[in-house]
Write a protein that holds these residues in place. Structure first.
Motif, PDB file in Angstrom:
ATOM      1  N   HIS A  83     -10.759   7.298   7.595  1.00  0.00           N
ATOM      2  CA  HIS A  83      -9.591   6.778   6.886  1.00  0.00           C
ATOM      3  C   HIS A  83      -8.771   5.862   7.788  1.00  0.00           C
ATOM      4  O   HIS A  83      -8.482   6.214   8.938  1.00  0.00           O
ATOM      5  N   PHE A  84      -8.382   4.695   7.266  1.00  0.00           N
ATOM      6  CA  PHE A  84      -7.528   3.783   8.031  1.00  0.00           C
ATOM      7  C   PHE A  84      -6.131   4.392   8.155  1.00  0.00           C
ATOM      8  O   PHE A  84      -5.555   4.432   9.228  1.00  0.00           O
ATOM      9  N   PHE A  85      -5.573   4.845   7.042  1.00  0.00           N
ATOM     10  CA  PHE A  85      -4.354   5.654   7.064  1.00  0.00           C
ATOM     11  C   PHE A  85      -4.809   7.107   7.198  1.00  0.00           C
ATOM     12  O   PHE A  85      -5.462   7.628   6.291  1.00  0.00           O
ATOM     13  N   PRO A  86      -4.544   7.786   8.308  1.00  0.00           N
ATOM     14  CA  PRO A  86      -5.064   9.140   8.547  1.00  0.00           C
ATOM     15  C   PRO A  86      -4.709  10.114   7.419  1.00  0.00           C
ATOM     16  O   PRO A  86      -3.615  10.057   6.847  1.00  0.00           O
ATOM     17  N   GLN A  87      -5.659  11.017   7.139  1.00  0.00           N
ATOM     18  CA  GLN A  87      -5.459  11.999   6.074  1.00  0.00           C
ATOM     19  C   GLN A  87      -4.219  12.858   6.309  1.00  0.00           C
ATOM     20  O   GLN A  87      -3.400  13.053   5.401  1.00  0.00           O
ATOM     21  N   ALA A  88      -4.084  13.376   7.537  1.00  0.00           N
ATOM     22  CA  ALA A  88      -2.972  14.276   7.828  1.00  0.00           C
ATOM     23  C   ALA A  88      -1.630  13.573   7.626  1.00  0.00           C
ATOM     24  O   ALA A  88      -0.680  14.167   7.096  1.00  0.00           O
ATOM     25  N   PHE A  89      -1.577  12.312   8.029  1.00  0.00           N
ATOM     26  CA  PHE A  89      -0.343  11.543   7.875  1.00  0.00           C
ATOM     27  C   PHE A  89       0.003  11.387   6.396  1.00  0.00           C
ATOM     28  O   PHE A  89       1.157  11.570   5.976  1.00  0.00           O
ATOM     29  N   LEU A  90      -0.994  11.057   5.571  1.00  0.00           N
ATOM     30  CA  LEU A  90      -0.750  10.838   4.145  1.00  0.00           C
ATOM     31  C   LEU A  90      -0.436  12.139   3.413  1.00  0.00           C
ATOM     32  O   LEU A  90       0.389  12.165   2.497  1.00  0.00           O
ATOM     33  N   LYS A  91      -1.104  13.239   3.804  1.00  0.00           N
ATOM     34  CA  LYS A  91      -0.816  14.532   3.172  1.00  0.00           C
ATOM     35  C   LYS A  91       0.637  14.938   3.418  1.00  0.00           C
ATOM     36  O   LYS A  91       1.306  15.481   2.536  1.00  0.00           O
ATOM     37  N   ALA A  92       1.105  14.655   4.629  1.00  0.00           N
ATOM     38  CA  ALA A  92       2.488  14.977   4.960  1.00  0.00           C
ATOM     39  C   ALA A  92       3.469  14.159   4.120  1.00  0.00           C
ATOM     40  O   ALA A  92       4.605  14.584   3.880  1.00  0.00           O
ATOM     41  N   LYS A  93       3.010  13.005   3.649  1.00  0.00           N
ATOM     42  CA  LYS A  93       3.842  12.141   2.812  1.00  0.00           C
ATOM     43  C   LYS A  93       3.720  12.498   1.336  1.00  0.00           C
ATOM     44  O   LYS A  93       4.378  11.887   0.487  1.00  0.00           O
ATOM     45  N   GLY A  94       2.838  13.475   1.014  1.00  0.00           N
ATOM     46  CA  GLY A  94       2.685  13.903  -0.373  1.00  0.00           C
ATOM     47  C   GLY A  94       1.730  13.073  -1.195  1.00  0.00           C
ATOM     48  O   GLY A  94       1.752  13.144  -2.439  1.00  0.00           O
TER      49      GLY A  94
END
Length: 545
Positions: free
Chosen positions: A447-458
């Motif tokens: 993922h270019f935008f990391p999964q963990a980062f996006l999950k934290a953003k909802g």
């Protein structure tokens, strides 16, 4: 009623002969070669839970259906193994009984009762729990608790009674109950009776349609199984023929093509089309016609593989967006063994357009018949293009589609990314696209935008895993990024790339505007810009702008 007599002088009756046989006797007749499994039968296809269910039905004295045999002096090619067990071959000129219906059930009984106990992962590594009165598979060859009896002891009376005697060594109050249950188990499998009908004095041509009809229910036969029976002769076995074709293709990593795919091409090569109705007409072909169709299919298939590997850069069959694209290409190469440059160009445009539009996702009989007509007009020179595809997709398809191994657009996207000769954005090293396109574990896709980062953003899972957020990236680079925000880790990419930044980004179809959106942690903006770029680039490749 006594079962039919054997021997070189035995008379084979014409009418079907009903009988009631012990299941233990039927199993032993298979092991000794009195009952054979003809080659036109399918392979053993039952799952473990089906095996357990049948054994439980026998133990509880539930009906399990009848068995159909065909007694004949015809020396048909037959399996020399059943349920991993060697089968004794019959004497020449003796009438034998070919098993037409009941293979899965009798294979299960044979395997369970006479397993040799050599492979720990065998389907026949089965025990019966005398306390729970339940059958189950185990994954050990070691000694088990005495209340758990291996089922293959039922095939050897001395081994069974030795185990029963050993129950006396238990320090338990239920020894008598365990022994009683063991006796019930042994007697049930020895005495359980099953209805059996034996056909006699019939030709293979008369037997084949009976075999088809009785196998139309239960664990259904595939069209390949049915056509194997319908076209089978001593000189031709459809499944062996298809397996030989696939063995040739496996040399170039295309041996995973489905048998049904090859069958469609054999149907078209014999003068028919791609549909099930056309395939069914193979039963009316002579053996020579079937053999010729197989030869033509093999040669055309090899040309298709060379084209897909060389022109489209698909290293193996796992990454073909739609298997039925292989069908159409093979028929094209059968009719045009040496396409000219304009024909090659038209074929390539067709491949990209049919992949993009998702045309083959719902390839029905009407579409197949229409496609054959279009293909024939193209071959005859009446049409310059292969207009076999749907409308062009919208830009947001790369946002709507998620990355999955069985998704056609995921495969198309991966192929097209590989065309760009992608560069690892952190190391500057070229990605091994052949390894990435092996499609076994997708370790090079991240993922270019990391999964963990996006999950934290909802963000939703589908949005996180959308194709527009996927790039080629080595595992080591992905570990470095982990859950960092793009605004943080992209600074490292800028430092690593220096003046090569745009080249590295272009190799991953990431426009500068998308990169700037990512630096601002603008996920939606990044997806929109990159999705448009991906779509426009692929449309251009497909000559579809």
């Amino acid at each position: 009623m006594e079962r039919l007599k054997s021997g070189p002088t035995a008379i084979i009756p014409k009418d079907p002969q009903p009988s009631v046989d012990r299941i233990d006797d039927l199993a032993r007749r298979i092991i000794t070669g009195d009952i054979l499994l003809p080659k036109f039968q399918r392979d053993f296809v039952w799952e473990k839970h089906q095996i357990i269910k049948l054994l439980d039905s026998v133990y509880k004295n539930y009906p399990i259906g009848s068995v159909l045999l065909w007694q004949s002096r015809l020396e048909l090619r037959s399996e020399n193994k059943i349920a991993d067990l060697e089968i004794h071959l019959p004497k020449p000129d003796y009438p034998v009984n070919y098993l037409l219906d009941g293979q899965q059930r009798l294979s299960t009984i044979c395997g369970a009762m006479f397993w040799k106990g050599e492979n720990v992962d065998s389907y026949w590594n089965i025990i019966f729990d005398l306390r729970k009165q339940e059958f189950s598979h185990v994954t050990t060859l070691d000694d088990l608790p005495l209340h758990q009896m291996r089922l293959n002891r039922l095939g050897d009376a001395s081994s069974f009674y030795k185990h029963v005697a050993s129950l006396e060594t238990l320090v338990a109050k239920d020894i008598a109950a365990l022994k009683s249950t063991a006796d019930k188990l042994f007697n049930r499998f020895k005495d359980y009776k099953i209805a059996c009908v034996t056909l006699g004095d019939m030709s293979i041509d008369d037997v084949a349609p009976i075999f088809e009809r009785i196998n139309s229910t239960g664990t259904r036969l595939t069209i390949v199984d049915l056509m194997r029976a319908a076209t089978w002769s001593q000189d031709f076995d459809l499944v062996e023929t298809i397996d030989n074709i696939l063995a040739e293709l496996s040399i170039k990593d295309y041996g995973g093509i489905e048998k049904k795919t090859v069958l469609r091409n054999m149907s078209s090569a014999s003068g028919g089309g791609f549909s099930i109705e056309n395939i069914n007409n193979l039963r009316n072909k002579t053996i020579d016609e079937l053999k010729r169709a197989a030869i033509e299919t093999l040669e055309a298939s090899k040309k298709t593989v060379d084209y897909l590997k060389g022109q489209i850069k698909i290293p193996n069959d796992n990454v073909i967006p739609y298997l039925n694209q292989f069908v159409v290409l093979t028929e094209l190469f059968r009719q045009i063994p040496r396409p000219n440059s304009e024909q090659y160009k038209a074929m390539t445009i067709w491949f990209w357009r049919s992949s993009l539009s998702g045309y083959f996702a719902g390839w029905n009989t009407g579409m197949m018949n229409s496609d054959i007509s279009i293909l024939n007009e193209f071959v005859a020179g009446k049409e310059k293009e292969l207009n076999i595809y749907d409308a062009k997709p919208s830009n947001d398809i790369w946002i709507k589609r998620t990355f999955r191994s069985n998704n056609a657009h995921s495969k198309l996207f991966a192929i097209f990314l590989a065309y760009q000769h992608p560069i690892d954005l952190l190391t500057g090293q070229k990605i091994d696209t052949d390894k990435a396109l092996s499609w076994i574990n997708q370790k090079e896709f991240h993922h270019f935008f990391p999964q963990a980062f996006l999950k934290a953003k909802g963000c939703s899972v589908n949005k996180i895993n959308c194709l527009a957020n996927i790039i080629f990236l080595s595992s080591s680079s992905n570990k470095f990024i982990t859950d960092k925000s793009p605004s943080e880790y992209l600074l490292e990419i800028e430092k690593a790339a220096g003046s090569n930044l745009q080249e590295w980004l272009d190799s991953n179809i990431i426009p500068n505007d998308a990169f700037l959106a990512a630096k601002a942690n603008d996920f939606e903006g990044f997806l929109t810009i990159r999705s448009n770029a991906i779509n426009n680039k692929i449309l251009g490749h497909a000559d579809w702008l």
